[in-house]
Design an enzyme around this catalytic site. Structure first.
Site, PDB file in Angstrom:
ATOM      1  N   ASP A   1       0.867  -1.183   0.000  1.00  0.00           N
ATOM      2  CA  ASP A   1       0.000   0.000   0.000  1.00  0.00           C
ATOM      3  C   ASP A   1       0.906   1.236   0.000  1.00  0.00           C
ATOM      4  OD1 ASP A   1       0.907   0.334   2.606  1.00  0.00           O
ATOM      5  OD2 ASP A   1      -1.085   0.346   3.527  1.00  0.00           O
ATOM      6  N   HIS A   2       0.302   2.414   0.164  1.00  0.00           N
ATOM      7  CA  HIS A   2       1.093   3.657   0.121  1.00  0.00           C
ATOM      8  C   HIS A   2       2.168   3.667   1.213  1.00  0.00           C
ATOM      9  CE1 HIS A   2      -2.302   4.146   2.810  1.00  0.00           C
ATOM     10  NE2 HIS A   2      -1.605   5.051   3.478  1.00  0.00           N
TER      11      HIS A   2
ATOM     12  N   CYS B   1       3.133  -3.176   4.062  1.00  0.00           N
ATOM     13  CA  CYS B   1       2.302  -2.015   4.413  1.00  0.00           C
ATOM     14  C   CYS B   1       3.044  -1.280   5.523  1.00  0.00           C
ATOM     15  CB  CYS B   1       0.870  -2.414   4.786  1.00  0.00           C
ATOM     16  SG  CYS B   1       0.671  -3.346   6.321  1.00  0.00           S
TER      17      CYS B   1
ATOM     18  N   THR C   1       2.821  -1.419   8.889  1.00  0.00           N
ATOM     19  CA  THR C   1       3.260  -2.308   9.970  1.00  0.00           C
ATOM     20  C   THR C   1       3.451  -3.752   9.514  1.00  0.00           C
ATOM     21  OG1 THR C   1       0.967  -2.813  10.487  1.00  0.00           O
ATOM     22  CG2 THR C   1       1.987  -0.968  11.694  1.00  0.00           C
TER      23      THR C   1
ATOM     24  N   HIS D   1       8.988 -24.522   8.868  1.00  0.00           N
ATOM     25  CA  HIS D   1       7.853 -25.090   9.597  1.00  0.00           C
ATOM     26  C   HIS D   1       6.502 -24.768   8.971  1.00  0.00           C
ATOM     27  CE1 HIS D   1      10.014 -25.659  13.747  1.00  0.00           C
ATOM     28  NE2 HIS D   1      10.703 -26.155  12.730  1.00  0.00           N
TER      29      HIS D   1
ATOM     30  N   ARG E   1       4.971 -33.652  10.917  1.00  0.00           N
ATOM     31  CA  ARG E   1       4.089 -32.849  11.770  1.00  0.00           C
ATOM     32  C   ARG E   1       3.771 -31.494  11.150  1.00  0.00           C
ATOM     33  NH1 ARG E   1       9.173 -32.097  13.914  1.00  0.00           N
ATOM     34  NH2 ARG E   1       9.655 -30.081  14.864  1.00  0.00           N
ATOM     35  N   HIS E   2       4.719 -30.964  10.402  1.00  0.00           N
ATOM     36  CA  HIS E   2       4.471 -29.661   9.769  1.00  0.00           C
ATOM     37  C   HIS E   2       3.496 -29.806   8.607  1.00  0.00           C
ATOM     38  CE1 HIS E   2       7.392 -28.092  12.425  1.00  0.00           C
ATOM     39  NE2 HIS E   2       8.400 -28.792  11.903  1.00  0.00           N
TER      40      HIS E   2
HETATM   41  C1  RB5 Z   1      -1.849   2.887   6.332  1.00  0.00           C
HETATM   42  O1  RB5 Z   1      -1.814   4.153   6.906  1.00  0.00           O
HETATM   43  C2  RB5 Z   1      -1.580   1.823   7.371  1.00  0.00           C
HETATM   44  O2  RB5 Z   1      -2.682   1.675   8.199  1.00  0.00           O
HETATM   45  C3  RB5 Z   1      -1.251   0.523   6.698  1.00  0.00           C
HETATM   46  O3  RB5 Z   1      -0.116   0.702   5.893  1.00  0.00           O
HETATM   47  C4  RB5 Z   1      -0.915  -0.649   7.596  1.00  0.00           C
HETATM   48  O4  RB5 Z   1       0.051  -0.308   8.536  1.00  0.00           O
HETATM   49  C5  RB5 Z   1      -2.049  -1.369   8.189  1.00  0.00           C
HETATM   50  O5  RB5 Z   1      -1.902  -2.395   8.872  1.00  0.00           O
END
Ligand code: RB5
Length: 142
Positions: free
Chosen positions: A8-9, A65, A67, A98, A133-134
């Site tokens: 994403d951005h 993204c 996070t 795994h 197991r995996h």
């Molecule tokens: C976008 O602002 C942010 O929410 C997205 O990139 C991400 O971190 C969401 O989990």
């Protein structure tokens, strides 16, 4: 090797960096967007990359993204997709050994480029263990 990549951005700049790194290594990279830093919705990007991996268009996917959380949640809603947020060297290897993860996920606002590249290299170089197991646990995912 062929991979598909999307962000994403929040992950756009890191995607461009990772894409060039992979291309310089001779990996064929299909970029499924986003193509600018303009705001966009991560579930739509996750869907594109997950569907490409599901359909066998590429061996692995990469998703980024802010996070790595939202785009992981979205990708893992797809049957047969095992998207793993890689946050250290051991996890990068174990996600393959795994979990037979098929999408590597990163957080552009929470991880630095050098670490991301190192985790990605480990991920791409590590085979699935094929341990009984995996295999059983992955089959239980449905
Ligand atoms: C976008 O602002 C942010 O929410 C997205 O990139 C991400 O971190 C969401 O989990």
């Amino acid at each position: 090797m062929k991979i598909v990549i999307g962000a994403d951005h929040g992950g756009f700049e890191l995607k461009e960096y990772v894409k060039k790194y992979c291309q310089d290594k001779g990996v064929i990279v299909q970029d499924l967007g986003t193509y600018s830093a303009e705001s966009c919705d991560y579930p739509l990007i996750a869907d594109k990359v997950a569907e490409a991996v599901q359909q066998g268009q590429a061996e692995f996917g990469i998703l980024i993204c802010g996070t790595g959380i939202g785009i992981s949640i979205a990708a893992n809603r797809h049957k047969g997709i095992r998207a793993a947020l890689l946050y250290n060297d051991a996890v990068a290897a174990l996600a393959r050994e795994h979990n037979n993860a098929n999408i590597a996920v990163f957080g552009a606002r929470t991880q630095n480029r050098d670490d991301v590249i190192r985790y990605l290299d480990i991920f791409l170089q590590t085979p699935f263990s094929n341990g009984e197991r995996h295999c059983r646990r992955i089959a239980e995912l449905g």
